[in-house]
Scaffold this motif. Structure first.
Motif, PDB file in Angstrom:
ATOM      1  N   ALA A   5      -7.795 -42.162 -33.432  1.00  7.05           N
ATOM      2  CA  ALA A   5      -7.408 -41.649 -32.112  1.00  7.05           C
ATOM      3  C   ALA A   5      -7.143 -40.156 -32.185  1.00  7.05           C
ATOM      4  CB  ALA A   5      -6.165 -42.377 -31.608  1.00  7.05           C
ATOM      5  N   SER A   6      -6.387 -39.723 -33.216  1.00  7.69           N
ATOM      6  CA  SER A   6      -6.048 -38.298 -33.236  1.00  7.69           C
ATOM      7  C   SER A   6      -7.289 -37.461 -33.483  1.00  7.69           C
ATOM      8  CB  SER A   6      -4.945 -37.992 -34.242  1.00  7.69           C
ATOM      9  OG  SER A   6      -5.089 -38.754 -35.374  1.00  7.69           O
ATOM     10  N   SER A   7      -8.180 -37.897 -34.371  1.00 15.48           N
ATOM     11  CA  SER A   7      -9.367 -37.070 -34.619  1.00 15.48           C
ATOM     12  C   SER A   7     -10.246 -37.010 -33.373  1.00 15.48           C
ATOM     13  CB  SER A   7     -10.160 -37.608 -35.805  1.00 15.48           C
ATOM     14  OG  SER A   7     -10.693 -38.866 -35.500  1.00 15.48           O
ATOM     15  N   GLN A   8     -10.367 -38.136 -32.684  1.00 15.16           N
ATOM     16  CA  GLN A   8     -11.201 -38.144 -31.484  1.00 15.16           C
ATOM     17  C   GLN A   8     -10.617 -37.245 -30.398  1.00 15.16           C
ATOM     18  OE1 GLN A   8     -12.364 -42.008 -30.015  1.00 15.16           O
ATOM     19  NE2 GLN A   8     -12.104 -41.365 -27.920  1.00 15.16           N
ATOM     20  N   MET A   9      -9.296 -37.327 -30.227  1.00 12.91           N
ATOM     21  CA  MET A   9      -8.710 -36.553 -29.134  1.00 12.91           C
ATOM     22  C   MET A   9      -8.687 -35.072 -29.435  1.00 12.91           C
ATOM     23  SD  MET A   9      -5.907 -39.316 -28.039  1.00 12.91           S
ATOM     24  CE  MET A   9      -5.264 -38.769 -26.487  1.00 12.91           C
ATOM     25  N   ILE A  10      -8.501 -34.707 -30.725  1.00 12.67           N
ATOM     26  CA  ILE A  10      -8.568 -33.281 -31.069  1.00 12.67           C
ATOM     27  C   ILE A  10      -9.965 -32.755 -30.773  1.00 12.67           C
ATOM     28  CG2 ILE A  10      -8.474 -31.632 -32.950  1.00 12.67           C
ATOM     29  CD1 ILE A  10      -6.484 -33.517 -34.310  1.00 12.67           C
ATOM     30  N   SER A  11     -10.988 -33.552 -31.118  1.00 11.20           N
ATOM     31  CA  SER A  11     -12.360 -33.086 -30.932  1.00 11.20           C
ATOM     32  C   SER A  11     -12.679 -32.845 -29.468  1.00 11.20           C
ATOM     33  CB  SER A  11     -13.349 -34.115 -31.475  1.00 11.20           C
ATOM     34  OG  SER A  11     -13.028 -34.459 -32.776  1.00 11.20           O
TER      35      SER A  11
ATOM     36  N   GLU B 269     -10.581 -32.302 -26.927  1.00  9.11           N
ATOM     37  CA  GLU B 269      -9.748 -31.379 -26.176  1.00  9.11           C
ATOM     38  C   GLU B 269     -10.435 -30.028 -25.984  1.00  9.11           C
ATOM     39  OE1 GLU B 269      -5.819 -31.154 -27.928  1.00  9.11           O
ATOM     40  OE2 GLU B 269      -5.565 -33.133 -27.055  1.00  9.11           O
ATOM     41  N   VAL B 270     -11.212 -29.625 -26.993  1.00  2.00           N
ATOM     42  CA  VAL B 270     -11.883 -28.325 -26.906  1.00  2.00           C
ATOM     43  C   VAL B 270     -12.878 -28.343 -25.752  1.00  2.00           C
ATOM     44  CG1 VAL B 270     -13.177 -26.637 -28.198  1.00  2.00           C
ATOM     45  CG2 VAL B 270     -11.649 -28.174 -29.392  1.00  2.00           C
ATOM     46  N   ALA B 271     -13.695 -29.405 -25.708  1.00  2.28           N
ATOM     47  CA  ALA B 271     -14.680 -29.512 -24.629  1.00  2.28           C
ATOM     48  C   ALA B 271     -13.990 -29.656 -23.282  1.00  2.28           C
ATOM     49  CB  ALA B 271     -15.596 -30.702 -24.889  1.00  2.28           C
ATOM     50  N   LEU B 272     -12.855 -30.364 -23.283  1.00  2.00           N
ATOM     51  CA  LEU B 272     -12.103 -30.562 -22.038  1.00  2.00           C
ATOM     52  C   LEU B 272     -11.684 -29.220 -21.448  1.00  2.00           C
ATOM     53  CD1 LEU B 272     -10.798 -33.089 -20.531  1.00  2.00           C
ATOM     54  CD2 LEU B 272      -8.695 -32.362 -21.585  1.00  2.00           C
ATOM     55  N   GLY B 273     -11.149 -28.352 -22.308  1.00  2.00           N
ATOM     56  CA  GLY B 273     -10.719 -27.048 -21.828  1.00  2.00           C
ATOM     57  C   GLY B 273     -11.889 -26.209 -21.340  1.00  2.00           C
ATOM     58  N   LEU B 274     -12.976 -26.192 -22.129  1.00  2.00           N
ATOM     59  CA  LEU B 274     -14.120 -25.354 -21.773  1.00  2.00           C
ATOM     60  C   LEU B 274     -14.771 -25.795 -20.469  1.00  2.00           C
ATOM     61  CD1 LEU B 274     -16.086 -24.634 -25.035  1.00  2.00           C
ATOM     62  CD2 LEU B 274     -15.083 -23.001 -23.477  1.00  2.00           C
ATOM     63  N   SER B 275     -14.762 -27.112 -20.206  1.00  2.00           N
ATOM     64  CA  SER B 275     -15.510 -27.618 -19.059  1.00  2.00           C
ATOM     65  C   SER B 275     -14.928 -27.129 -17.737  1.00  2.00           C
ATOM     66  CB  SER B 275     -15.518 -29.141 -19.083  1.00  2.00           C
ATOM     67  OG  SER B 275     -14.205 -29.631 -19.000  1.00  2.00           O
ATOM     68  N   LEU B 276     -13.635 -26.813 -17.721  1.00  2.00           N
ATOM     69  CA  LEU B 276     -13.026 -26.400 -16.454  1.00  2.00           C
ATOM     70  C   LEU B 276     -13.032 -24.890 -16.254  1.00  2.00           C
ATOM     71  CD1 LEU B 276     -10.037 -28.825 -16.003  1.00  2.00           C
ATOM     72  CD2 LEU B 276     -12.278 -28.882 -14.975  1.00  2.00           C
ATOM     73  N   VAL B 277     -13.440 -24.137 -17.289  1.00  2.00           N
ATOM     74  CA  VAL B 277     -13.433 -22.673 -17.160  1.00  2.00           C
ATOM     75  C   VAL B 277     -14.361 -22.245 -16.026  1.00  2.00           C
ATOM     76  CG1 VAL B 277     -14.000 -20.526 -18.334  1.00  2.00           C
ATOM     77  CG2 VAL B 277     -12.796 -22.312 -19.547  1.00  2.00           C
ATOM     78  N   GLY B 278     -15.503 -22.931 -15.883  1.00  2.00           N
ATOM     79  CA  GLY B 278     -16.442 -22.603 -14.813  1.00  2.00           C
ATOM     80  C   GLY B 278     -15.815 -22.712 -13.439  1.00  2.00           C
ATOM     81  N   MET B 279     -15.043 -23.789 -13.222  1.00  2.00           N
ATOM     82  CA  MET B 279     -14.393 -23.960 -11.921  1.00  2.00           C
ATOM     83  C   MET B 279     -13.324 -22.898 -11.692  1.00  2.00           C
ATOM     84  SD  MET B 279     -15.699 -26.150 -10.041  1.00  2.00           S
ATOM     85  CE  MET B 279     -14.449 -26.382  -8.793  1.00  2.00           C
TER      86      MET B 279
ATOM     87  N   ALA C   5     -15.452 -35.728 -21.509  1.00  2.00           N
ATOM     88  CA  ALA C   5     -14.366 -35.378 -22.419  1.00  2.00           C
ATOM     89  C   ALA C   5     -13.079 -36.102 -22.044  1.00  2.00           C
ATOM     90  CB  ALA C   5     -14.142 -33.866 -22.400  1.00  2.00           C
ATOM     91  N   SER C   6     -12.798 -36.177 -20.751  1.00  2.00           N
ATOM     92  CA  SER C   6     -11.541 -36.822 -20.369  1.00  2.00           C
ATOM     93  C   SER C   6     -11.655 -38.346 -20.504  1.00  2.00           C
ATOM     94  CB  SER C   6     -11.143 -36.432 -18.950  1.00  2.00           C
ATOM     95  OG  SER C   6     -12.220 -36.573 -18.090  1.00  2.00           O
ATOM     96  N   PHE C   7     -12.863 -38.847 -20.356  1.00  2.00           N
ATOM     97  CA  PHE C   7     -13.057 -40.281 -20.610  1.00  2.00           C
ATOM     98  C   PHE C   7     -12.770 -40.596 -22.072  1.00  2.00           C
ATOM     99  CE2 PHE C   7     -14.849 -44.426 -20.157  1.00  2.00           C
ATOM    100  CZ  PHE C   7     -14.828 -44.661 -18.804  1.00  2.00           C
ATOM    101  N   ALA C   8     -13.199 -39.680 -22.955  1.00  2.00           N
ATOM    102  CA  ALA C   8     -12.899 -39.876 -24.372  1.00  2.00           C
ATOM    103  C   ALA C   8     -11.395 -39.814 -24.611  1.00  2.00           C
ATOM    104  CB  ALA C   8     -13.611 -38.823 -25.201  1.00  2.00           C
ATOM    105  N   GLU C   9     -10.692 -38.983 -23.828  1.00  2.00           N
ATOM    106  CA  GLU C   9      -9.246 -38.869 -24.008  1.00  2.00           C
ATOM    107  C   GLU C   9      -8.520 -40.137 -23.575  1.00  2.00           C
ATOM    108  OE1 GLU C   9      -7.136 -35.707 -24.488  1.00  2.00           O
ATOM    109  OE2 GLU C   9      -8.874 -35.174 -25.670  1.00  2.00           O
TER     110      GLU C   9
ATOM    111  N   ASP D 130     -14.052 -46.235 -27.447  1.00  2.00           N
ATOM    112  CA  ASP D 130     -12.864 -46.992 -27.820  1.00  2.00           C
ATOM    113  C   ASP D 130     -12.743 -47.266 -29.309  1.00  2.00           C
ATOM    114  OD1 ASP D 130     -14.821 -48.854 -28.014  1.00  2.00           O
ATOM    115  OD2 ASP D 130     -13.622 -50.488 -27.207  1.00  2.00           O
ATOM    116  N   VAL D 131     -13.245 -46.359 -30.163  1.00  2.00           N
ATOM    117  CA  VAL D 131     -13.060 -46.624 -31.600  1.00  2.00           C
ATOM    118  C   VAL D 131     -11.607 -46.654 -32.039  1.00  2.00           C
ATOM    119  CG1 VAL D 131     -15.307 -45.990 -32.464  1.00  2.00           C
ATOM    120  CG2 VAL D 131     -13.614 -44.238 -32.102  1.00  2.00           C
TER     121      VAL D 131
END
Lengths: 486, 170
Positions: free
Chosen positions: A202-208, A210-220, A274-278, A285-286
């Motif tokens: 869970a922690s490795s997946q969520m760390i991975s 989070e970066v994409a999560l942040g970047l995806s909203l920069v455009g908006m 990204a948020s679905f992965a979170e 669901d690994v």
């Protein structure tokens, strides 16, 4: 025909319930604001009212109903009936399954009365802390999502979000990044190797992601030059504007609205993935991995497990709310908003207008919840390395590219002295960005419709008639162990 | 006694207690979680100092990202409770002396601070604008653009360096 009538009646009932609750939300928020300002001289009473109604009523009720909805919808997809055995022992109701609604009550009773088991070698303090840490961030996320416009009620401007800090979306990133503590601590404190594996995954997946999560909203953030969701210059409010405004028919305004998914389709897909992965739901669901490690909550029982489960559903609701607020026009309709605002009944009674827009918001949220459940039950699970590849090698570079393209288009499109203009006046200048977005959507649709090489044979193998039968029961698959028993 | 004063003491005592927890607890995970709590209470103190953007960045970067990585590594190595915590070693003694020296220096520095140091803000409005995201962005991207970009280059170099070092083993 009768069934259509029943479904229509129930949908109408739900929509009117939402309408009534939103009207009550505006009333309570206005009353609390007025009382606190006049009696104590403190502003912010509206936030307390919103906390009570939006978070404790709306989010929790939708999340609770989703536990049943997930089981019913998954049953529908797998050609089962789903939960229908719990009955209310009253005259006239004994033979009614009531669409499985009594199962919600039975689930709650079951979880509250089960033995609260603790492994002997577990770290007691952290073991008890973990479910709270999993639930609290998911719940607190909703605080900045506006469920309706800011309107005058009882003489005070009332906003329909719990808070509206100027750092807006940063709050979402900050709180979302804390959700991982609950899962990883649950895995570690259980003193169970399978649970530990789940926590580490869970922690490795969520760390991975989070970066994409942040970047995806920069455009908006670039497009609307704000990071706030609520308020007069927030993203939700700005999405009430039009990119292209067509001729008005009898004062009824029609046009292509400045909704986020038109301006930033790529950003939307990235954020959704990204948020679905979170949320750690299938296909990501690994950490749970029922078929192999059972998951980070393997040692939890009773309501402590229930907290993990309800946290997942709260995350679904909150994620839907955030996506609606950022990408799907918030509380606005795609057309006719100005016409609605100009109606005399709404001018005289602004809270009615708020209730209408609030209903629009929650209907959108429920629809997006359905989309999430549908994705969860139709997509096959990713393998662990596929999850990391998707996060780091696809989402991250595409997110970076999206930021650069969006930034360049906006820089080119905005007029001189754009910084001094109000944010709403800049929306027509975003047309080039919307064209880029529409091209992106067209490319994705074209790619989806184009048959792949060798797709014919795969089609014959993978979708043969007998295939559906072997998969139909899917007994061990479900976030809710109770679901599999039906 | 104002609400701000009460909040300051709540956050200050909690920060000190949880910071103490980091070094006192023997369990590495409990230690890391104490550090997370420290960051949280410290963020509360930032808010009291009108720097709410710094507070949310503190939670996001330190509590949400860096400490998660710490926790991840601790869990992956599955470190047990280390009994050598009580032993004295040369590094421990040097560390203790250095800490005492730093504390002394800080105390001396604080004693020389002028009494009224709130003169930098002329009005409440200025205070309110001080910690906002737009103000921070203004300072970061106009006044301190070069140092900011230089630091980001440093981070890039660090990432590339990590890949180069780890490459033969991947």
């Amino acid at each position: 025909m009768q069934r259509i009538g029943v479904v229509g009646f129930i949908c109408g009932l739900i929509v009117s319930a939402i309408f009534g609750a939103m009207a009550a939300a505006y009333g309570l928020a206005g009353f609390l604001e007025k009382t606190l300002v006049e009696k104590l001289g403190i502003q912010g009473g509206a936030g307390i009212g919103n906390m009570l109604i939006l978070m404790l009523v709306f989010v929790m009720v939708i999340a609770t109903l989703l536990t049943l909805a997930e089981r019913k919808w998954s049953a529908l997809m797998q050609d089962r009936i789903g939960p229908n055995r719990a009955r209310i022992n009253l005259p006239g109701l004994r033979d009614q399954s009531l669409a499985g609604l009594p199962h919600i009550a039975t689930d709650v009773i079951k979880m509250l009365t089960k033995e609260d088991f603790q492994p002997k070698a577990a770290n007691k303090f952290l073991f008890n802390l973990a479910p709270m840490l999993a639930f609290a961030p998911a719940f607190a996320l909703f605080a900045i999502v506006p469920a309706g416009p800011t309107l005058p009620v009882l003489g005070y401007q009332v906003q329909m979000s719990v808070a509206n800090p100027d750092f807006g979306l940063l709050y979402i990133f900050a709180i979302a990044s804390l959700a991982v503590y609950g899962t990883s601590l649950a895995g570690w404190a259980s003193n169970n190797k399978f649970a530990l594996l789940g926590g580490v995954r869970a922690s490795s997946q969520m760390i991975s992601y989070e970066v994409a999560l942040g970047l995806s909203l920069v455009g908006m953030m670039l497009a609307f030059s704000t990071v706030q969701l609520a308020g007069p210059t927030g993203m939700s409010e700005l999405q009430g504007g039009y990119l292209w405004r067509f001729t008005e028919v009898g004062g009824f305004d029609v046009g292509i609205p400045a909704w986020g998914f038109l301006l930033q389709p790529l950003g939307f897909v990235l954020f959704f993935a990204a948020s679905f992965a979170e949320t750690k739901r299938a296909p990501f669901d690994v950490p749970e991995g029922e078929s192999e490690i059972i998951g980070y909550f393997v040692e939890y029982s009773g309501m402590k497990f229930g907290l993990f489960m309800i946290a997942e559903f709260v995350e679904v609701v909150v994620l839907a709310g955030v996506i609606v607020a950022i990408f799907f026009g918030g509380y606005y309709l795609p057309f006719g908003n100005e016409w609605l605002k100009a109606q005399t009944v709404f001018v005289e009674q602004p809270w009615l207008l708020g209730a209408v827009f609030g209903t629009v918001f929650w209907v959108k949220v429920v629809l997006l919840c359905y989309v999430q459940l549908a994705i969860r039950w139709t997509f096959p699970r990713f393998r662990y390395d596929q999850i990391q590849t998707l996060g780091w090698k696809i989402l991250l570079p595409v997110g970076l590219l999206n930021v650069f393209v969006t930034g360049a288009v906006i820089l080119w499109a905005l007029p001189e002295g754009a910084a001094t203009l109000p944010a709403a006046a800049l929306i027509p200048f975003l047309q080039p960005l919307a064209i880029v977005g529409l091209v992106e959507i067209a490319v994705v649709v074209a790619l989806t419709l184009t048959p792949r090489e060798g797709a014919e044979s795969a089609h014959a193998d993978g979708h043969g008639h007998g295939h559906t039968d072997t998969h139909a029961p899917a007994p061990s698959h479900g976030a809710t162990p109770v679901a599999s028993s039906h | 006694m104002s609400a701000e004063f009460v909040l300051f003491w709540v956050f200050a005592i909690a920060t000190a207690m949880s910071a103490l927890g980091v070094i006192v607890t023997k369990n590495p995970i409990a230690s890391a979680m104490s550090l997370v709590a420290t960051f949280f209470f410290l963020a509360g103190i930032y808010v009291l100092l009108w720097a709410h953007t710094v507070a949310v960045l503190q939670v996001m970067v330190y509590a949400g990202a860096i400490m998660v990585l710490f926790l991840f590594v601790i869990m992956l190595l599955s470190l047990g409770e280390d009994t050598s915590m009580t032993k004295f070693s040369p590094t421990r003694i040097i560390g203790g002396v250095a800490t005492a020296g730093l504390l002394a220096a800080l105390v001396l520095a604080f004693r020389k601070l002028p009494e009224a140091s709130t003169g930098w803000a002329a009005s409440v409005d200025q205070l309110k604008a001080f910690g906002t995201l737009s103000q921070l962005g203004d300072v970061l991207y106009k006044q301190w653009l070069f140092p900011f970009e230089a630091v980001s280059l440093l981070l890039l170099v660090a990432i590339v360096g990590a890949v180069v070092v780890a490459k033969p083993r991947i």
